[in-house]
Structures are given as C-alpha cells and as structure tokens.
Design a protein around this motif. Structure first.
Motif, PDB file in Angstrom:
ATOM      1  N   THR A   1      27.576  -4.478   7.341  1.00  0.00           N
ATOM      2  CA  THR A   1      28.757  -3.655   7.057  1.00  0.00           C
ATOM      3  C   THR A   1      28.782  -2.412   7.952  1.00  0.00           C
ATOM      4  N   ASP A   2      27.607  -1.967   8.420  1.00  0.00           N
ATOM      5  CA  ASP A   2      27.565  -0.891   9.413  1.00  0.00           C
ATOM      6  C   ASP A   2      27.724  -1.531  10.792  1.00  0.00           C
ATOM      7  N   PRO A   3      28.880  -1.327  11.434  1.00  0.00           N
ATOM      8  CA  PRO A   3      29.119  -2.031  12.697  1.00  0.00           C
ATOM      9  C   PRO A   3      28.144  -1.622  13.791  1.00  0.00           C
ATOM     10  N   GLY A   4      27.452  -0.493  13.612  1.00  0.00           N
ATOM     11  CA  GLY A   4      26.483  -0.050  14.611  1.00  0.00           C
ATOM     12  C   GLY A   4      25.184  -0.842  14.588  1.00  0.00           C
ATOM     13  N   ARG A   5      24.981  -1.654  13.546  1.00  0.00           N
ATOM     14  CA  ARG A   5      23.715  -2.409  13.447  1.00  0.00           C
ATOM     15  C   ARG A   5      23.882  -3.810  13.985  1.00  0.00           C
ATOM     16  N   VAL A   6      22.973  -4.212  14.855  1.00  0.00           N
ATOM     17  CA  VAL A   6      23.046  -5.545  15.462  1.00  0.00           C
ATOM     18  C   VAL A   6      22.693  -6.609  14.431  1.00  0.00           C
ATOM     19  N   VAL A   7      21.743  -6.297  13.563  1.00  0.00           N
ATOM     20  CA  VAL A   7      21.297  -7.282  12.576  1.00  0.00           C
ATOM     21  C   VAL A   7      20.642  -6.530  11.414  1.00  0.00           C
ATOM     22  N   HIS A   8      20.626  -7.153  10.225  1.00  0.00           N
ATOM     23  CA  HIS A   8      19.909  -6.576   9.094  1.00  0.00           C
ATOM     24  C   HIS A   8      18.521  -7.218   9.061  1.00  0.00           C
ATOM     25  N   ARG A   9      17.528  -6.442   9.456  1.00  0.00           N
ATOM     26  CA  ARG A   9      16.138  -6.951   9.477  1.00  0.00           C
ATOM     27  C   ARG A   9      15.318  -6.039   8.582  1.00  0.00           C
ATOM     28  N   ARG A  10      14.796  -6.604   7.485  1.00  0.00           N
ATOM     29  CA  ARG A  10      14.104  -5.741   6.525  1.00  0.00           C
ATOM     30  C   ARG A  10      12.967  -6.501   5.846  1.00  0.00           C
ATOM     31  N   ARG A  11      11.865  -5.795   5.638  1.00  0.00           N
ATOM     32  CA  ARG A  11      10.770  -6.401   4.872  1.00  0.00           C
ATOM     33  C   ARG A  11      11.186  -6.345   3.407  1.00  0.00           C
ATOM     34  N   VAL A  12      11.249  -7.517   2.762  1.00  0.00           N
ATOM     35  CA  VAL A  12      11.722  -7.541   1.373  1.00  0.00           C
ATOM     36  C   VAL A  12      10.573  -7.717   0.373  1.00  0.00           C
ATOM     37  N   ARG A  13       9.444  -8.218   0.828  1.00  0.00           N
ATOM     38  CA  ARG A  13       8.223  -8.319   0.026  1.00  0.00           C
ATOM     39  C   ARG A  13       7.060  -8.259   1.012  1.00  0.00           C
ATOM     40  N   ASP A  14       5.841  -8.165   0.496  1.00  0.00           N
ATOM     41  CA  ASP A  14       4.685  -8.207   1.392  1.00  0.00           C
ATOM     42  C   ASP A  14       4.728  -9.478   2.216  1.00  0.00           C
TER      43      ASP A  14
END
Ligand SMILES: Cc1cc2nc3c(=O)[nH]c(=O)nc-3n(C[C@H](O)[C@H](O)[C@H](O)COP(=O)(O)OP(=O)(O)OC[C@H]3O[C@@H](n4cnc5c(N)ncnc54)[C@H](O)[C@@H]3O)c2cc1C
Length: 365
Positions: free
Chosen positions: A323-336
């Motif tokens: 939703t933030d057009p400035g971000r190329v991709v959503h990359r996030r650690r969601v668990r260990d």
C-alpha cells in the motif's frame, strides 16, 4: 516466480531447497502477466535500481535457459498531440533517463524499429531497457533447470498451513519441513496462514486485472507497445506536463472507469497479449467485462492500422501490492526463521530475481 527465484538464489549459493506449491502447477499472477520486464515507468531510486538489476539478472538467466523466452525487445509508446509529447519530453529530461534507455523518436524512426505500427501518431517514446519473457512457460523452464540440481526438490499439491517452530512449517498432508530459513512467497493469497502470521494490518492490497491474447498477428511486433494512458499510472511520468495532460485530455470514460492503459507484447507463437484494467474494490468481479476489451481493441487497431486478430483467450489475474507505493516489496520476518515476501505489485515479474537476491543477501545465504 517470486518463490522460484528465491529457490534459484539459494540453490545457486549451494543450499538445499524444498519448494512447496499448493497447486499441481503454479496458477497465480506469474503465469497470467504480460511477461514484461518493464523498466521504463519505474519510480527513480530504489524501484528503478531494483528493476535494472533484475533485468540484468533476467538476461543472465535467460542466456542459460532459452525456455524463459527472454528478449531485449524494448518498448515504444506512440504519442499523439502536444500534451502527450510534453510528458515524454519531461521523461527524457529526467536525470535517470539514460539508465532507462529513454529516447524520443519520430514516427519514421519508430516504424524503422517496429514496422507493424502503421497507425497515425506524431512521435514515440522508446525505452531500450524494457524486455520480455514468456510468462506461461518461464516459471516451468526455471524449475526444470533447478530440478537438475540434487539440492532442489519441488513438492506440488501441498499447502503450507502452519508454522510449528523456528524455521519449521507443517503442510496439509501433515508433513513437517524444517530449514534454516523458510520464505513464504504466497503471492496474493493474503488470508489464512498469512493473516495469522502477519496480523490483520498487513500493508498489502490485492489488485485485479483483465487481459486477453489474440491469434498470431501474422507479422512481428518487434517491440512491446504502450499507449500514453500508461503515463497516468507509472510514477516516472509524474510531472507538471502530466498534470496538464490529465486536465486537458482526460482519459476516455471506459479507460477511466476501469483505470486502463494499453500494454501489448507479442508472444512466441505470434499472438498478442493485451491489457489491462485495475480493480481495487472488493469483492472483485468473478467475470470479465467486455467494455474494457472493446476499448483496448480500438486503441490497438488505431496503432497497428489494421483489425485485431481474433481473440483466443481472456482471463483475469490478481496481484498483491504494497500500500506504500515507495516500497518495492513487503519483506518481513514473521516468526523465528520464517520470512514473508509479498506485495511486489505490477512489477513482480520484472523485479523477482532482484527481490530474491536481496532476500538472499539480507539473510546471509
Ligand atoms: C494480469 C497481470 C499482469 C501483470 N503483468 C506484469 C508484467 O508484465 N510485468 C511485471 O513485472 N509484473 C506483472 N504483474 C505482476 C506479477 O505478475 C506479480 O507481481 C508476480 O507474478 C507475483 O509473483 P508471486 O510469485 O509473488 O505470486 P504468484 O505467481 O501468485 O505465486 C504465488 C504462489 O504461491 C502459492 N501459494 C500461496 N499460498 C500457499 C501456501 N500456503 N502453500 C503453498 N503454496 C502457496 C500459489 O499457489 C502460487 O503458485 C502482472 C500481474 C497480473 C495479475
């Protein structure tokens, strides 16, 4: 493609990979797209750098795997009238224009590159860096190459359902898969497992597009083709000249209603892949509408100066977009040991090799 490119990066770096796919064969956005490796309209900065790096990676992988159908075909955007020309001039005047290979051409120069453009136009914006692959077969070809490695296993027909520990997931057969890293590349499937892991506030939305493909054109369409409506959607064209175009020459009503632009690329069999529309409001339509197709056919016929070949296929596809057009991709650690990589939007095919490379670098593979 995002998942497969992650597998590619990991195998290239000497790791063992198990790729788990819910369907018997992938059926998501990566097969439904244009196959455009699209550099031209990218926002300056990280987005453009990612697209340029990705194009370089595509070219290299394409040399190794002819089945990707990689070709450096470039693109042309024919222009009509002073307002469209002014937007293209502003794009060519950008500091990063040379990196994109942007150039303004006369109609004669454009037709020398792409003789199939027999319709009337005043000038054309050329992007030398744009390229294309064959979306229906690219992912299969990549996987066939991966399968030559003893370090790669493809497990189709299994849905990842649950994270059961650090770097450990359970599939819907009850099998647990454990690894140093789990990367969830689930495309536009944002409910179920993804909602559980990422929470309801995931900054990613779903967008639905309508597409079509014709019978063979009977002659080469040597470049990809866009219309000037594409200026209204791609960030690189934001300029006072674009504001002027929007104010003085609003989109045709059907194009505005369905947030359309023309993008067109010739397939290996000579057919044309043509789109698109953008639908954001839920629930999405479950059927495809004819009005947008009529509009696209009219635009294509006016550029080619000939009737469109018979349409052989129509389909819709959904991609996930940050939703933030400035971000190329959503990359996030969601668990260990578990990362979620989604939301590359309408540039996911283009950027997938570079997105995977960045994940690999960040995770120290
Ligand atoms: C019509 C259309 C045209 C487009 N045109 C272009 C273009 O020309 N150029 C460009 O750069 N981009 C384009 N895009 C965007 C691009 O196609 C996407 O951004 C990209 O394909 C996303 O890749 P992905 O691997 O994340 O998603 P997908 O290709 O959708 O793959 C996700 C995969 O994950 C699987 N999966 C999901 N959940 C699970 C689970 N729990 N367990 C196991 N498997 C699971 C799914 O079955 C699917 O195979 C277009 C998109 C559309 C829809």
């Amino acid at each position: 493609m995002v998942g497969t490119m992650h597998a590619w990066q990991a195998v290239e770096r000497g790791h063992e990979v198990v790729q788990i796919e819910r369907e018997a064969e992938a059926r998501g956005a990566s097969l439904r797209n244009f196959g455009q490796i699209w550099v031209s309209g990218r926002a300056g900065g990280e987005e453009l750098e990612t697209a340029l790096r990705a194009r370089e990676l595509w070219e290299g992988i394409g040399e190794r795997i002819p089945g990707l159908g990689f070709r450096a075909n470039g693109s042309l955007t024919p222009l009509r009238g002073a307002c469209e020309l002014a937007v293209a001039e502003a794009a060519v005047a950008r500091a990063d224009s040379a990196a994109r290979g942007h150039k303004l051409l006369t109609p004669g120069e454009a037709r020398a590159l792409n003789p199939a453009l027999r319709g009337a136009f005043d000038a054309a914006l050329y992007c030398e860096r744009d390229a294309a692959v064959e979306p229906r077969t690219a992912q299969l070809a990549l996987r066939a190459e991966l399968s030559k490695s003893p370090n790669y296993t493809f497990l189709p027909g299994r849905e990842v359902r649950e994270v059961v520990g650090p770097g450990a997931v359970r599939d819907d057969h009850g099998d647990v898969h454990t690894a140093d890293a789990v990367v969830l590349c689930t495309g536009a499937w944002l409910s179920g497992l993804v909602r559980e892991l990422a929470g309801p506030e995931l900054p990613v939305r779903r967008v639905r597009l309508q597409m079509m493909q014709t019978e063979p054109l009977g002659e080469p369409l040597t470049t990809s083709v866009a219309d000037a409506d594409s200026f209204r959607y791609y960030p690189a064209y934001a300029s006072p000249a674009l504001d002027e175009l929007n104010a003085r020459r609003p989109q045709a009503p059907t194009a505005a209603e369905h947030r359309m632009q023309l993008l067109m690329v010739q397939r290996a069999d000579g057919g044309l892949t043509i789109g698109d529309t953008h639908e954001y409001e839920h629930p999405f339509a479950f059927d495809t509408l004819e009005d947008p197709y009529d509009h696209l056919a009219e635009v294509v016929e006016s550029l080619l100066g000939r009737p469109l070949p018979r349409v052989r296929r129509r389909w819709a596809g959904v991609y996930a977009q940050c939703t933030d057009p400035g971000r190329v991709v959503h990359r996030r650690r969601v668990r260990d040991g578990v990362w979620l990589v989604t939301g590359p939007g309408g540039r996911g095919m283009t950027c997938s090799p570079a997105i995977a490379e960045t994940t690999a670098n960040e995770l120290g593979w």
